[in-house]
Design an enzyme around this catalytic site. Sequence first.
Site, PDB file in Angstrom:
ATOM      1  N   SER A 191       0.835  -1.223  -0.135  1.00 58.21           N
ATOM      2  CA  SER A 191      -0.003   0.027   0.022  1.00 58.21           C
ATOM      3  C   SER A 191       0.939   1.170   0.078  1.00 58.21           C
ATOM      4  O   SER A 191       1.952   1.248   0.161  1.00 58.21           O
ATOM      5  CB  SER A 191      -0.883  -0.007   1.086  1.00 58.21           C
ATOM      6  OG  SER A 191      -0.169  -0.010   2.469  1.00 58.21           O
ATOM      7  N   ASN A 192       0.129   2.169  -0.543  1.00 62.56           N
ATOM      8  CA  ASN A 192       0.919   3.659  -0.348  1.00 62.56           C
ATOM      9  C   ASN A 192       1.408   4.216   1.097  1.00 62.56           C
ATOM     10  O   ASN A 192       0.821   3.735   2.233  1.00 62.56           O
ATOM     11  CB  ASN A 192      -0.080   4.753  -0.954  1.00 62.56           C
ATOM     12  CG  ASN A 192       0.721   5.986  -1.358  1.00 62.56           C
ATOM     13  OD1 ASN A 192       0.813   6.817  -0.383  1.00 62.56           O
ATOM     14  ND2 ASN A 192       1.176   6.366  -2.706  1.00 62.56           N
ATOM     15  N   SER A 193       2.313   4.958   1.141  1.00 61.49           N
ATOM     16  CA  SER A 193       3.102   5.313   2.307  1.00 61.49           C
ATOM     17  C   SER A 193       2.150   6.178   3.172  1.00 61.49           C
ATOM     18  O   SER A 193       2.055   6.282   4.425  1.00 61.49           O
ATOM     19  CB  SER A 193       4.179   6.029   2.031  1.00 61.49           C
ATOM     20  OG  SER A 193       3.897   7.246   1.308  1.00 61.49           O
ATOM     21  N   CYS A 194       0.824   6.860   2.190  1.00 66.01           N
ATOM     22  CA  CYS A 194       0.079   7.900   3.184  1.00 66.01           C
ATOM     23  C   CYS A 194      -0.784   7.000   3.992  1.00 66.01           C
ATOM     24  O   CYS A 194      -1.491   7.603   5.001  1.00 66.01           O
ATOM     25  CB  CYS A 194      -0.751   8.422   2.080  1.00 66.01           C
ATOM     26  SG  CYS A 194      -2.246   7.540   1.242  1.00 66.01           S
ATOM     27  N   THR A 246       0.709   1.257  -5.304  1.00 62.97           N
ATOM     28  CA  THR A 246       1.943   2.104  -5.639  1.00 62.97           C
ATOM     29  C   THR A 246       3.220   1.466  -6.646  1.00 62.97           C
ATOM     30  O   THR A 246       3.309   1.916  -7.742  1.00 62.97           O
ATOM     31  CB  THR A 246       2.657   2.797  -4.484  1.00 62.97           C
ATOM     32  OG1 THR A 246       1.725   3.431  -3.801  1.00 62.97           O
ATOM     33  CG2 THR A 246       3.623   3.699  -5.042  1.00 62.97           C
TER      34      THR A 246
END
Length: 507
Positions: A191-194, A246
């Site tokens: 998953s995305n770092s956000c 991502t």
Amino acid sequence: MDFDEFRDFGHASIEFIINYLSNIRERNVLSSVVPHEVINQLPRQIPEQPEHWRQVLDDLEHIILPGLTHWQSPYFNAFYPSSTSAGSIIGELLIAGIGVLGFSWICSPACTELEVVVMDWLAKFLKLPSHFLHESEGPGGGVIQGSASEAVLVAVLAAREQAVRRERECHPEQSESEIRGKLIAYSSDQSNSCIEKAGVLAAMPIKLLPAGEDLVLRGAALKEAIERDVAAGLIPVICVATLGTTGTCAYDDIESLASICEQHQVWLHVDAAYAGGAFALDECAELRRGLDRVDSLNFNLHKFMLVNFDCSAMWLRDANKVIDSFNVDRIYLKHKHEGQTQIPDFRHWQIPLGRRFRALKVWITFRTLGAQGLRAHMRKHIDLAIQFENLVKADERFELVAPRALGLVCFRAKGDNEVTSQLLQRLMERKKIYMVKAEHRGQLFLRFVICGMDPKPSDIQFAWSEIETQLTSLCAEQQVNARKAGELSELTHHLSGLQLTNETLQR
């Protein structure tokens, strides 16, 4: 500045933008500046006297543009697209010119109501379940957030507060601090770092669960993690799934994740920041599987829908859960129509109070392109990615790392990671195209994404020519170095032999 001068400045600025975008292929996509180079060309204080706007545009051309990475260039193939269009650019100009803040209906009724309309338009265009529409009977609806990061944070915070309230009702003997200390959330290690950042901001750990060999997170991994955590006394709160990870644009298994979340009263949010646009395409209908069972989802219009950053659409199955979590009322924010209609006050749906009139640029973009134009744009990106994928397949020196996904192709030079790393370094030094690297299970690869305002087949051919030419040059250089190393080794061995012969003669 009077309106006559403003008109001249505006005309000149539009011409500036047209010249920039129409000639963008002539610029290196990456800048050549070094750190502090731009800073050192600018004064340290605000000018005491006003300067003519022509000087401002001149400095923009000669100081600012040379220090930019050109995201609208078709040779920008990094990250994911951050697109724009003529309608969106004009929309931003009009938003700034009108200058309203639409945090409540009374502040600018059209600002709120246009957002209601365009979010329902978009939900229908993407063929989302009807309970995400404002016009539906239920409590669901859509809102425009600034970014996927904001949308994910809103979902995480709302899910957290709902879990705390539920636990306090079920276990009144526990204090709120005890409950909050047991909360846990989940996502994929792809998953995305956000998402991880949202956990930090929410003071709630987010476990990054291992995706499968195909980089997909499935219900079995979530089930195992939840059961282990529940046994340890923790309280599962939310799972953030991804449609379009991502690294490789992999799609998590929403249906199997939904089944586990429903069993354990866990909020399921879907981050479809890039891939969400493909919901509109019949050939990508499988991406919509399970969306009728999620609590919330987000999609970035600035990635795949020609609306410039910042513009992230978010839909909620039950907006009241967010409103209940975020509602802070002050007397100066109240108005006589509050609570009397189904028109939302979007300040309760977001982190900040103030709201930009983003719906205006969405409305203008949708009207000037039409649904047909939006679908054609997405299909063009997919077709161009297929073109690049075929070029990779046709060159035996390269290999694909994952299946092509929409406008993304993941590939590498065959051999050890050093070859791919050196290839990217050469491409970055030349600044003709821009890609970024990624890694999975120790294997380094490059991500080639279709980006830019108006990419064409010739741009893909240009990029591929740059890539394969640099690999050819790299391989030739390595062969020369290997030959020199071999010759040096042979010479060293020969000299060593002569030395032994000399010592024998001396003895």
